[in-house]
Design a protein around this motif. Structure first.
Motif, PDB file in Angstrom:
ATOM      1  N   ASN A 130     -20.225  35.355  -3.919  1.00 58.69           N
ATOM      2  CA  ASN A 130     -21.152  35.643  -5.013  1.00 58.69           C
ATOM      3  C   ASN A 130     -22.392  36.381  -4.518  1.00 58.69           C
ATOM      4  O   ASN A 130     -22.876  37.313  -5.172  1.00 58.69           O
ATOM      5  N   SER A 133     -21.348  40.070  -3.347  1.00 57.24           N
ATOM      6  CA  SER A 133     -21.016  40.915  -4.493  1.00 57.24           C
ATOM      7  C   SER A 133     -22.255  41.207  -5.333  1.00 57.24           C
ATOM      8  O   SER A 133     -22.398  42.307  -5.876  1.00 57.24           O
ATOM      9  N   SER A 134     -23.151  40.240  -5.453  1.00 60.49           N
ATOM     10  CA  SER A 134     -24.390  40.458  -6.209  1.00 60.49           C
ATOM     11  C   SER A 134     -25.243  41.533  -5.550  1.00 60.49           C
ATOM     12  O   SER A 134     -25.838  42.380  -6.230  1.00 60.49           O
ATOM     13  N   ILE A 141     -23.985  37.805  -9.914  1.00 60.02           N
ATOM     14  CA  ILE A 141     -22.601  37.444 -10.206  1.00 60.02           C
ATOM     15  C   ILE A 141     -22.473  35.933 -10.060  1.00 60.02           C
ATOM     16  O   ILE A 141     -22.636  35.383  -8.977  1.00 60.02           O
ATOM     17  N   LEU A 144     -17.450  34.995  -8.729  1.00 63.78           N
ATOM     18  CA  LEU A 144     -16.610  36.171  -8.490  1.00 63.78           C
ATOM     19  C   LEU A 144     -15.123  35.863  -8.606  1.00 63.78           C
ATOM     20  O   LEU A 144     -14.342  36.697  -9.059  1.00 63.78           O
ATOM     21  N   THR A 174     -13.396  42.180 -11.487  1.00 63.45           N
ATOM     22  CA  THR A 174     -14.847  42.063 -11.650  1.00 63.45           C
ATOM     23  C   THR A 174     -15.560  43.272 -11.058  1.00 63.45           C
ATOM     24  O   THR A 174     -16.414  43.891 -11.714  1.00 63.45           O
ATOM     25  N   PHE A 178     -17.769  46.422 -12.958  1.00 64.00           N
ATOM     26  CA  PHE A 178     -19.119  46.846 -12.573  1.00 64.00           C
ATOM     27  C   PHE A 178     -19.124  48.314 -12.153  1.00 64.00           C
ATOM     28  O   PHE A 178     -20.033  49.070 -12.495  1.00 64.00           O
ATOM     29  N   TYR A 186     -21.702  35.880 -17.735  1.00 68.51           N
ATOM     30  CA  TYR A 186     -21.219  34.616 -17.159  1.00 68.51           C
ATOM     31  C   TYR A 186     -21.639  33.444 -18.028  1.00 68.51           C
ATOM     32  O   TYR A 186     -22.762  33.395 -18.532  1.00 68.51           O
TER      33      TYR A 186
END
Length: 288
Positions: A130, A133-134, A141, A144, A174, A178, A186
């Motif tokens: 998370n 990816s954020s 996120i 994920l 996901t 994006f 979420y």
């Protein structure tokens, strides 16, 4: 609210489905329930047919992602909800996902709380995913790898060709959303303990989880991974060159190697960025 489809990949989940399906049938928002029987050796197919839901059976196990793709291709509604068959996801949360989807999102994911993780190891791994990816997408996120999500069918189908057949489909879809500029939201959920035996294998899936970290970066924007590496090699090379210039008065082969490596890593990142763009462009063009 328009009615939706529910797609559930299932492999040897007969025991859990006996409880999940009746709860789904009670929801007025569901138009169709599609169970994808991924080469089960138990009576999963019989349980589904007895309940009167649609069953797609794979002659052998192709993987969780492959089951998701089979189910998505059969969907007839504008919105599809994906969920697991093991009883972790509550059918009663589906209206909440749909309600949030209608506020302007293209996909809404059920984000598990820290107390809903299967183990401490999974909690740590998912927290790392998370965070990484954020950082990559510049947005928070929440979860994920969650398999519980409501998404607009047409947009999901744009990326079917790039989804893996294994367990990392949530990560791929996901990051693809994006990358395409679609809106992802979420919704906090509480996930129950799964019914039956988990299909996760610690060693094999531990390696897979490490690969997912690299996939997160390379799938969304490879340069965000390769450029810092390139800068690191260049900085070390420059620092070493400064040291050897002062101490030895010359430019060494090691400095040259570090500078060349820096350039090569940057070029690899640049090429990867272009390849990623072409893959997404091809996926969208194929859908059209």
């Amino acid at each position: 609210m328009n009615k939706v489809s529910v797609v559930i990949p299932a492999k040897n989940e007969a025991a859990a489905l006996k409880g999940v399906i009746p709860r789904l049938l009670k929801l007025d928002c569901i138009e169709e329930i599609i169970i994808v029987n991924d080469g089960s050796t138990d009576n999963t197919e019989a349980v589904c047919k007895e309940a009167g839901v649609t069953v797609i059976t794979h002659p052998y196990s192709k993987g969780n992602g492959a089951a998701i793709k089979s189910g998505a291709r059969a969907v007839s509604t504008n919105v599809v909800v994906f969920m697991d068959a093991d009883g972790q996801h509550s059918p009663e949360d589906i209206p909440k996902l749909l309600e949030k989807l209608e506020t302007g999102f293209d996909m809404v994911v059920g984000a598990r709380s820290s107390t809903s993780q299967a183990s401490a190891g999974r909690l740590v791994a998912n927290s790392v995913y998370n965070r990484i990816s954020s950082l990559m997408v510049g947005q928070k996120i929440g979860d994920l790898t969650s398999g519980f999500r409501a998404v607009k069918t047409k947009l999901f189908k744009e990326f079917i060709s790039i989804l893996p057949n294994g367990f990392s489909y949530p990560t791929t879809i996901t990051m693809a959303f994006f990358r395409a500029g679609y809106s992802v939201g979420y919704l906090p959920i509480i996930a129950d303990k799964r019914i039956g035996k988990s299909h996760i294998r610690p060693f094999k899936d531990g390696v897979r989880f490490l690969l997912i970290i690299f996939k997160i970066a390379t799938l969304y924007s490879p340069l965000k991974l390769f450029f810092p590496l390139s800068l690191l090699f260049f900085s070390v090379g420059a620092g070493y060159y400064g040291y050897t210039l002062v101490e030895m008065g010359r430019f060494t082969n090691m400095s040259a190697l570090l500078f060349v490596t820096s350039i090569l890593v940057f070029l690899i990142g640049l090429i990867s960025e272009q390849i990623t763009s072409l893959v997404f462009l091809a996926a969208k063009s194929k859908d059209k």
